[in-house]
Design an enzyme around this catalytic site. Structure first.
Site, short mmCIF file in Angstrom:
data_model
loop_
_atom_site.label_atom_id
_atom_site.label_comp_id
_atom_site.label_asym_id
_atom_site.label_seq_id
_atom_site.Cartn_x
_atom_site.Cartn_y
_atom_site.Cartn_z
N GLN A 103 0.81 -1.21 0.00
CA GLN A 103 0.00 0.00 0.00
C GLN A 103 0.85 1.27 0.00
O GLN A 103 0.33 2.37 0.08
CB GLN A 103 -0.93 -0.01 1.21
CG GLN A 103 -1.94 -1.15 1.18
CD GLN A 103 -2.72 -1.29 2.48
OE1 GLN A 103 -2.74 -0.39 3.32
NE2 GLN A 103 -3.36 -2.44 2.66
N HIS A 170 -1.16 -0.09 5.61
CA HIS A 170 -1.82 0.80 6.56
C HIS A 170 -1.00 2.06 6.89
O HIS A 170 -0.87 2.45 8.04
CB HIS A 170 -2.15 0.05 7.85
CG HIS A 170 -3.17 -1.03 7.68
ND1 HIS A 170 -3.80 -1.64 8.76
CD2 HIS A 170 -3.67 -1.63 6.57
CE1 HIS A 170 -4.64 -2.56 8.30
NE2 HIS A 170 -4.57 -2.58 6.98
N GLU A 262 -15.54 1.71 8.98
CA GLU A 262 -16.12 2.67 9.91
C GLU A 262 -16.11 4.09 9.37
O GLU A 262 -15.16 4.53 8.73
CB GLU A 262 -15.32 2.69 11.23
CG GLU A 262 -15.38 1.40 12.01
CD GLU A 262 -14.63 1.48 13.32
OE1 GLU A 262 -14.54 0.45 14.00
OE2 GLU A 262 -14.14 2.58 13.68
N TYR A 272 -10.82 5.33 19.76
CA TYR A 272 -11.80 4.68 18.88
C TYR A 272 -11.73 3.16 18.92
O TYR A 272 -12.43 2.49 18.17
CB TYR A 272 -11.66 5.24 17.46
CG TYR A 272 -12.22 6.65 17.44
CD1 TYR A 272 -13.52 6.91 17.06
CD2 TYR A 272 -11.45 7.72 17.91
CE1 TYR A 272 -14.05 8.18 17.11
CE2 TYR A 272 -11.97 9.00 17.96
CZ TYR A 272 -13.27 9.22 17.56
OH TYR A 272 -13.80 10.50 17.64
N TYR A 283 -8.84 -11.62 9.99
CA TYR A 283 -8.88 -12.30 8.70
C TYR A 283 -8.92 -13.81 8.81
O TYR A 283 -9.39 -14.49 7.91
CB TYR A 283 -7.68 -11.86 7.84
CG TYR A 283 -7.73 -10.40 7.47
CD1 TYR A 283 -8.88 -9.84 6.90
CD2 TYR A 283 -6.64 -9.57 7.69
CE1 TYR A 283 -8.93 -8.51 6.57
CE2 TYR A 283 -6.69 -8.23 7.36
CZ TYR A 283 -7.83 -7.70 6.80
OH TYR A 283 -7.89 -6.37 6.47
#
Length: 391
Positions: A103, A170, A262, A272, A283
């Protein structure tokens, strides 16, 4: 279970944030795209504008030029010399080397709120560290364009994710300017999970800074022993969307694990809950306690299972589509389209979806009120820029 939106449960784990999904037929120039919501929702007329190599983000400049980033490390400026003509694409030099993989790569781009006066452009990317480590970085540079190319000069470091860790997932690294001029940065948990509950690092947090990278004196953890003063909120997973609503509320849109994407109203100093709670599962199928099992964590305004796999988030403020004025729009990777959301205060509800037949990485509002959309890369790594005008 306390959830504003729970569509269904999925029995098996999905792939991570940008998980693959069956590709529907992509829309082409002239296509009319209707919503899957109410009959009164407007339709969009599609125009295919350009192709890019793994596009990730875009932002309009005040004069109507468009900045686009590509994950491998290229930034480009599109300008329109003649109304109705194809854009001229200018390469941007001065972009630093990125750590491409997973990513990671070149990420977000955003002009300063006072770009017309100061010329600053802010951008994020994945940077290699010592050993097998890497982390997100935010820098800024002065954008200067000539007839055939643009350049970033006077580049300054604004922020670095800490600590650098192994892996290539991430990063989050979305950036946005708030109504008071502060710079907000999404810092993902880097797939390390537990650090998101610790205040001594910036993994799994929303960061609030002054525009030069210094820390505002009124940040919630300034002066607290062992806490990083950059942090505004924590307990986040992988934030891919972040935007301010017309009422000044900051919203983030983050990927859950297997389910449990979310939408959160981001509140000063709040936790959170990730990875202690989630409306998704790991997963491998291992359950995670739902948000409604712990009232000491901030619960999402909306959670999605199955996931939409969000790309980014924007609030619409134009006149071309009055039905959507003040609404939030999420680009969807797995959901392959746009998700429209009504937000009131800190509550929110999904109201419509528009299918576009491709993984959608980014949506922004153009100067004319049209929606501009970047497809995620396809098998040939190309992603198209689409304009969604009035039907």
């Amino acid at each position: 279970m306390r959830r504003s939106l729970l569509i269904a449960m999925i029995p098996l784990a999905m792939a991570a944030a940008g998980c693959s999904s069956p590709t529907a037929t992509a829309v082409e120039t002239g296509a009319l795209v209707s919503s899957e919501g109410a009959a009164g929702d407007p339709a969009f007329r599609v125009s295919v504008v350009a192709d890019f190599d793994q596009p990730w983000a875009m932002a309009f400049l005040p004069d109507g030029r468009l900045l686009v980033t590509e994950k491998p490390g290229a930034m480009k400026v599109l300008r329109w010399d003649d109304a109705g003509a194809a854009p001229v694409t200018l390469p941007v030099t001065g972009v630093p080397e990125v750590d491409l993989g997973g990513q990671g790569g070149l990420g977000d781009v955003m002009p300063h709120s006072d770009f017309a006066d100061n010329g600053w452009v802010y951008f994020s990317y994945a940077e290699a560290g010592q050993g097998d480590t890497r982390g997100a970085v935010v820098q800024r540079g002065k954008l200067d364009c000539g007839a055939e190319a643009c350049s970033l000069t006077d580049i300054e470091d604004i922020w670095r994710q800490s600590p650098k860790v192994s892996g290539r997932g991430h990063y989050s690294h979305r950036i946005v300017f708030g109504p008071q001029g502060y710079l907000w940065i999404a810092s993902g948990d880097r797939q390390k999970m537990d650090p998101a509950q610790e205040l001594g690092n910036t993994l799994g947090t929303v960061v609030r800074l002054n525009d030069d990278g210094s820390v505002p004196a009124d940040n919630p953890f300034v002066g607290q022993d062992g806490a990083n003063p950059e942090i505004w909120s924590y307990g986040h997973r992988n934030i891919l969307g972040m935007a301010f609503g017309p009422d000044g509320v900051l919203w983030d849109l983050e990927h859950g694990p297997a389910g449990g994407d979310e939408l959160n109203a981001v509140v000063r100093g709040q936790n959170y809950g990730w990875p202690v709670v989630s409306d998704g599962s790991h997963y491998d199928g291992t359950p995670i306690p739902d948000h409604d099992s712990r009232d000491d964590f901030a619960a999402p305004a909306i959670s999605w299972t199955p996931m939409i796999a969000p790309g980014n988030l924007v609030f619409y403020g134009g006149d071309l589509f009055p039905r959507w004025a003040g609404h939030a729009i999420a680009s969807g990777l797995k959901s392959q389209g746009l998700v429209f959301i009504e937000a009131n205060g800190t509550a929110a509800t999904e109201v419509a979806r528009y299918p576009l037949g491709a993984r959608i990485r980014c949506v922004v509002e153009g100067p004319d009120g049209a929606l501009w959309v970047l497809e995620d890369e396809r098998g040939d790594s190309q992603g198209r820029l689409l304009r969604l005008g009035a039907g």
